[in-house]
Design an enzyme around this catalytic site. Structure first.
Site, short mmCIF file in Angstrom:
data_model
loop_
_atom_site.label_atom_id
_atom_site.label_comp_id
_atom_site.label_asym_id
_atom_site.label_seq_id
_atom_site.Cartn_x
_atom_site.Cartn_y
_atom_site.Cartn_z
N HIS A 52 4.62 -6.90 4.92
CA HIS A 52 5.05 -7.40 3.60
C HIS A 52 5.21 -8.93 3.65
CE1 HIS A 52 6.95 -3.23 3.40
NE2 HIS A 52 6.23 -3.25 2.29
N GLY A 86 -1.78 -5.51 -0.14
CA GLY A 86 -2.30 -5.39 1.23
C GLY A 86 -3.53 -4.51 1.31
N ASP A 111 -3.32 -0.56 2.12
CA ASP A 111 -3.46 0.51 1.12
C ASP A 111 -4.75 0.21 0.35
OD1 ASP A 111 -0.68 1.93 1.29
OD2 ASP A 111 -0.28 -0.20 1.34
N SER A 119 4.10 -0.22 8.71
CA SER A 119 4.36 0.55 7.50
C SER A 119 5.84 0.90 7.48
CB SER A 119 3.52 1.84 7.54
OG SER A 119 4.04 2.79 6.64
N SER A 120 6.43 0.94 6.28
CA SER A 120 7.84 1.31 6.19
C SER A 120 8.06 2.70 6.77
CB SER A 120 8.28 1.29 4.72
OG SER A 120 7.99 0.03 4.16
N ARG A 121 7.05 3.57 6.61
CA ARG A 121 7.19 4.94 7.11
C ARG A 121 7.26 5.01 8.64
NH1 ARG A 121 4.20 6.05 2.37
NH2 ARG A 121 5.22 7.66 1.10
#
Ligand code: AMP
Length: 291
Positions: A37, A148, A151, A186-188
């Protein structure tokens, strides 16, 4: 950095920024911010007078309530990070602000590509994404918006959406930022255990293997046949198929120009390989350009 939770205040601030003739860069996110990010924010801060971040975990783009509930939320840490990179404004709306009276996704029909890959595996996902991006674009009225390549299908659809709806916004695509073993940030990833993170690195390995093999074929010919493409995919996926903790969702090559599936490769065109897989309970996506 100013933090705003409601739409009327946001409108007021945006009109002041516009009146002072400042260019606006916008980075919409779902928070739990990481270096991926931050690369978008850094670009926006460089290229614009005023940078706006939104953090909103958009319920309409989740087709799985458990995924929505367990999506990481780290607002306090996010605010610190945004302050450190000189973001000017954080829009942090509530559900009531974004979806008054439990409103749902709108029915956008500008492309059938919203029903492929992520759209097929997560029904309604892209209608939710476009609905929220459209609302945010209308409120923020940015000159440039940053997305980004991580994705990739989302980026492709938003570029087309902006063109079809004739929005005066330039969509800036930003390269994928990766961790040590190539795993796309990734946030995940916050929900993966240490050993799962190691397994997740296999996704990047498969992409690199696939690209390298295609480059070898290119060395001998300007064309990769359908059979050769199928075999290359099979070889690239061998170690994923052997790993019981990874469940592959898709591994597909698309033509970047029209987002159609490629059955063969003409090396004068631009293609991308996209992958989605579950590592335990966590679903991850990644992709790589084949240029
Ligand atoms: P998200 O918060 O996951 O909705 O992501 C917000 C924006 O950050 C999207 O445009 C993503 O494509 C982008 N993004 C997420 N992860 C990465 C990454 N590893 N590298 C570059 N951009 C990313």
């Amino acid at each position: 950095m100013e933090i705003i939770n409601n739409i009327s205040l946001l409108r007021k601030t945006i009109s002041e920024v516009k009146e002072s003739n400042k260019s606006i860069g916008f980075v919409p996110t779902m928070g739990s911010l990481h270096q991926g990010h931050l690369s978008l924010f850094k670009k926006s801060v460089l290229e614009n007078d005023y940078t706006i971040c939104s953090i909103y975990v958009n319920p309409t783009q989740f087709n799985n309530s458990q995924d929505f509930e367990t999506y990481p939320r780290t607002n306090n840490k996010d605010v610190e990070l945004l302050n450190s990179i000189n973001c000017d404004l954080l829009f942090l709306p509530t559900d009531r602000e974004m979806y008054p009276e439990d409103e749902r996704s709108k029915d956008y029909r500008f492309t059938e590509k919203i029903n492929l890959l992520e759209g097929e595996k997560r029904p309604g996902h892209f209608l939710g994404v476009i609905t929220i991006v459209h609302k945010l674009f209308s409120l923020v009225q940015p000159n440039k918006a940053y997305f980004g390549e991580k994705d990739y299908q989302q980026l492709w659809i938003i570029k087309l959406f902006t063109k079809e709806f004739k929005l005066p916004i330039k969509i800036i695509s930003c390269p994928t930022i990766r961790g040590e073993n190539g795993l796309a940030l990734s946030s995940r990833n916050n929900n993966l255990s240490c050993s799962e993170k190691k397994d997740a690195g296999k996704l990047f390995e498969a992409l690199v293997f696939f690209k390298t093999e295609l480059e070898k074929i290119k060395y001998n010919s300007s064309y990769c046949t359908p059979l050769s493409l199928i075999n290359t995919k099979k070889n690239a996926l061998a170690s994923i198929k052997k790993n019981p903790l990874i469940k592959l969702d898709y591994f597909e090559v698309i033509d970047e120009e029209n987002f159609s599936f490629a059955n063969d490769i003409n090396y004068d065109r631009n293609y991308r390989i996209l992958i989605a897989a579950y590592i335990g309970e966590i679903r991850l996506i990644d992709n790589m350009s084949l240029q």
